[in-house]
Design a protein around this motif. Structure first.
Motif, short mmCIF file in Angstrom:
data_model
loop_
_atom_site.label_atom_id
_atom_site.label_comp_id
_atom_site.label_asym_id
_atom_site.label_seq_id
_atom_site.Cartn_x
_atom_site.Cartn_y
_atom_site.Cartn_z
N LEU A 102 -9.80 -10.83 -5.23
CA LEU A 102 -9.97 -9.38 -5.09
C LEU A 102 -8.84 -8.65 -5.80
O LEU A 102 -7.66 -9.01 -5.64
CB LEU A 102 -9.97 -8.98 -3.61
N LEU A 103 -9.19 -7.66 -6.60
CA LEU A 103 -8.22 -6.77 -7.23
C LEU A 103 -8.49 -5.37 -6.70
O LEU A 103 -9.57 -4.81 -6.92
CB LEU A 103 -8.36 -6.79 -8.75
N ILE A 104 -7.52 -4.82 -5.98
CA ILE A 104 -7.68 -3.52 -5.33
C ILE A 104 -6.79 -2.51 -6.02
O ILE A 104 -5.57 -2.69 -6.12
CB ILE A 104 -7.36 -3.62 -3.84
N GLY A 105 -7.39 -1.43 -6.50
CA GLY A 105 -6.67 -0.46 -7.30
C GLY A 105 -5.66 0.35 -6.51
O GLY A 105 -5.69 0.42 -5.27
N SER A 106 -4.75 1.00 -7.25
CA SER A 106 -3.80 1.96 -6.66
C SER A 106 -4.45 3.34 -6.68
O SER A 106 -5.63 3.49 -7.04
CB SER A 106 -2.51 1.97 -7.49
N THR A 107 -3.68 4.36 -6.33
CA THR A 107 -4.21 5.73 -6.38
C THR A 107 -4.46 6.18 -7.80
O THR A 107 -5.19 7.14 -8.04
CB THR A 107 -3.25 6.72 -5.70
N TRP B 162 -9.26 0.21 -14.99
CA TRP B 162 -7.94 0.14 -15.64
C TRP B 162 -6.95 1.02 -14.90
O TRP B 162 -7.32 2.02 -14.28
CB TRP B 162 -8.02 0.52 -17.11
N THR B 163 -5.70 0.61 -14.96
CA THR B 163 -4.61 1.35 -14.33
C THR B 163 -3.68 1.86 -15.40
O THR B 163 -3.16 1.07 -16.20
CB THR B 163 -3.83 0.46 -13.35
N PRO B 164 -3.45 3.19 -15.48
CA PRO B 164 -2.57 3.73 -16.53
C PRO B 164 -1.16 3.15 -16.45
O PRO B 164 -0.64 2.86 -15.36
CB PRO B 164 -2.55 5.24 -16.23
N ARG B 165 -0.54 3.00 -17.60
CA ARG B 165 0.85 2.50 -17.63
C ARG B 165 1.85 3.58 -17.24
O ARG B 165 2.95 3.28 -16.81
CB ARG B 165 1.18 1.97 -19.03
N ARG B 166 1.47 4.85 -17.42
CA ARG B 166 2.37 5.95 -17.06
C ARG B 166 2.04 6.42 -15.65
O ARG B 166 0.90 6.73 -15.33
CB ARG B 166 2.22 7.10 -18.05
N TYR B 167 3.08 6.48 -14.82
CA TYR B 167 2.89 6.95 -13.45
C TYR B 167 3.32 8.42 -13.37
O TYR B 167 4.34 8.80 -13.95
CB TYR B 167 3.73 6.12 -12.47
N ALA C 144 0.83 -1.21 0.00
CA ALA C 144 0.00 0.00 0.00
C ALA C 144 0.86 1.25 0.00
O ALA C 144 0.59 2.23 -0.71
CB ALA C 144 -0.93 -0.02 1.21
N GLU C 145 1.92 1.27 0.80
CA GLU C 145 2.82 2.42 0.84
C GLU C 145 3.51 2.62 -0.51
O GLU C 145 3.80 3.75 -0.90
CB GLU C 145 3.86 2.22 1.94
N ALA C 146 3.77 1.52 -1.23
CA ALA C 146 4.40 1.61 -2.55
C ALA C 146 3.39 1.93 -3.64
O ALA C 146 3.77 2.07 -4.80
CB ALA C 146 5.10 0.29 -2.88
N ASP C 147 2.13 2.07 -3.29
CA ASP C 147 1.04 2.39 -4.22
C ASP C 147 0.93 1.35 -5.34
O ASP C 147 0.79 1.68 -6.52
CB ASP C 147 1.22 3.79 -4.81
N LEU C 148 0.99 0.10 -4.95
CA LEU C 148 0.83 -1.00 -5.90
C LEU C 148 -0.63 -1.44 -5.96
O LEU C 148 -1.33 -1.47 -4.94
CB LEU C 148 1.68 -2.20 -5.50
#
Length: 519
Positions: A491-496, A511-516, A422-426
């Motif tokens: 369960l799939l829990i999203g990042s920020t 969906w999770t963007p590929r660019r951070y 969670a701290e790593a925003d994964l």
């Protein structure tokens, strides 16, 4: 019906199969039409000889018009501006118009075809260009496949077995995959493709079963074990046959040599093999060709009974089912069978290396007396990837996979890993979230993650993906109810950064963007 077909003077087109080579295998209907035809057409290579005409020769009257449709190229190169395909397209068009001229003159035209007219036959190119313009009938013929099986005296398929017909001109990887995935097979068009076909048979584990048939029912017929055939002696008119395994059982119900395990002796028995097979999250649609081949080639299947039930029953195989909580015992049992010379497939759902049987087998295999037993692991579609595909693309960026089961590790370790992720925003994929005996883990994980994530963070609940009771939905993290989660749920829990979007009338897409974003 076209204007030409309404015209009583128009001729009729027949595509007539003349069988595999022996003239006596021509059907009565084919023989009648050949004898009555005004025009007999047949394809040939540039040397002018036609196998189809040679088969039908005894039925010709000598008074018929013969149209030899000579290919401009076969396997050689061409200077045609459209290349090989362009040269053939022009040839087929010109040949069909030659036949159309006879049909317009009211003549009956029979196009001879080796085997069956619509099975890898040259006639089909005439059919596509003429059948919509003239009255047409196709007369089936005995195929080379049927002739090959008959000459071998070996059934091709029995019961629920699947027969796959494969052109030998496919790339080696494709040949290997299709041979591994089927019960029985016939590979056509050998000749110069024979070395590739032989390698594919060997790589797929089917070489010991494969038989060779050359010029079935013709002069110069030859049959034998394919592994013993000299590649330089193989003509185009030959096929490889991987026959029925069910039919290959002997009179006492024992499997033929390609399936049978080595006989045990008083001395040191030969070592077999353990293959840990990933079957994916549900049924056969998720099974890879390599996995299908391993399951088909095994003498013994070992696994949790629920997973074994997903594998088709095959004659000659022994199935060893057990409870889901005896992974170590199951692994040692499989290795012991292999040590005695058996070919063992350990059946695992999903991917065997992700919280599944591969670890248990390898752990035991690294100890005596199993160190010399060969072990292979075949990957499968893992549940996280299957669930992600149903939801959209939530695993589009970095993610962590964590099991919430504290049966084999303490909850303190799980909590520490959840915090780190969670701290790593994964993005998180959480396996084994709950069961009848574990009811607190989902709520504890939710509360922990809410310390790091927005309450509106999307959570995908994917249950029985690929199965008959599949249900995939998305809720906000704050609304995640442990009562909605069981052992069949992932369960799939999203990042920020994970997006949760409604697209028109479709269901939600995650969906999770590929660019951070940069800091």
């Amino acid at each position: 019906m076209t204007e030409r077909q309404n015209n009583a003077a128009v001729g009729r087109l027949y595509g007539v199969g003349v069988g595999p080579g022996d003239p006596s295998l021509i059907t009565v209907r084919a023989a009648e039409l050949i004898g009555q035809a005004d025009v007999i057409a047949y394809h040939s290579a540039r040397h002018g000889r036609s196998h189809a005409r040679a088969i039908a020769e005894r039925y010709l009257t000598g008074r018929q018009i013969e149209e030899r449709l000579m290919y401009p190229v076969t396997v050689e190169s061409t200077d045609h501006p459209g290349g090989y395909r362009g040269a053939l397209d022009d040839f087929y068009q010109e040949a069909s118009e030659r036949l159309a001229a006879h049909l317009d003159a009211g003549r009956t035209v029979v196009v001879l075809a080796e085997g069956d007219p619509l099975f890898y036959g040259s006639y089909q190119h005439m059919h596509k260009r003429l059948a919509h313009r003239y009255p047409t009938e196709v007369v089936p013929g005995v195929t080379s496949i049927s002739a090959a099986a008959a000459r071998l005296g070996t059934p091709l398929v029995e019961a629920e077995e699947v027969l796959t017909i494969i052109p030998g001109t496919l790339p080696e990887e494709e040949l290997t995959a299709r041979l591994a995935a089927t019960d029985s097979a016939v590979v056509m068009k050998l000749g110069r493709t024979f070395p590739t076909v032989r390698r594919a048979l060997e790589r797929s584990g089917r070489l010991a079963e494969a038989r060779y048939v050359e010029r079935a029912t013709m002069d110069g017929e030859r049959t034998g074990r394919l592994a013993e055939i000299d590649a330089d002696s193989v003509p185009y008119f030959s096929v490889a046959v991987v026959p029925s395994r069910v039919a290959a059982l002997d009179s006492e119900g024992q499997p033929f040599e390609a399936l049978a395990a080595p006989e045990l002796t008083d001395g040191e028995p030969p070592l077999g093999e353990v293959v840990v097979v990933g079957t994916g999250p549900a049924g056969p649609l998720w099974l890879t060709p390599e996995a299908r081949g391993a399951l088909a080639n095994a003498t013994d299947l070992v696994g949790y009974t629920t997973y074994l039930d997903r594998v088709p029953v095959r004659a000659g195989q022994v199935r060893h089912g057990s409870d889901n909580k005896v992974e170590g015992v199951r692994a040692e049992f499989a290795l012991e069978l292999a040590r005695r010379g058996r070919r063992v497939a350990v059946v695992s759902s999903g991917d065997p290396g992700v919280f599944a049987m591969a670890t248990a087998v390898l752990e035991a295999a690294c100890e005596d007396p199993y160190r010399d037993v060969a072990v292979r692991v075949l990957p499968g579609m893992t549940a996280a990837h299957a669930a992600a595909s149903r939801a959209g693309a939530p695993l589009g960026h970095d993610y962590a996979v964590i099991s919430l089961s504290d049966r084999l590790k303490p909850w303190e370790v799980i909590a520490r890993r959840l915090r780190a992720a969670a701290e790593a925003d994964l993005v998180l994929a959480l396996y084994n979230p709950g069961s009848k005996s574990r009811t607190t883990q989902v709520g504890s994980a939710r509360d922990l993650l809410l310390e790091y994530r927005d309450p509106a963070t999307p959570v995908v609940l994917a249950r029985d993906v690929g199965g008959p009771t599949e249900r995939v939905r998305t809720v906000a993290l704050a609304d995640l109810d442990p009562a909605d989660v069981d052992m069949r749920t992932l369960l799939l829990i999203g990042s920020t950064q994970t997006q949760w979007v409604q697209r028109g009338e479709e269901r939600d897409v995650v969906w999770t963007p590929r660019r951070y974003p940069e800091a």
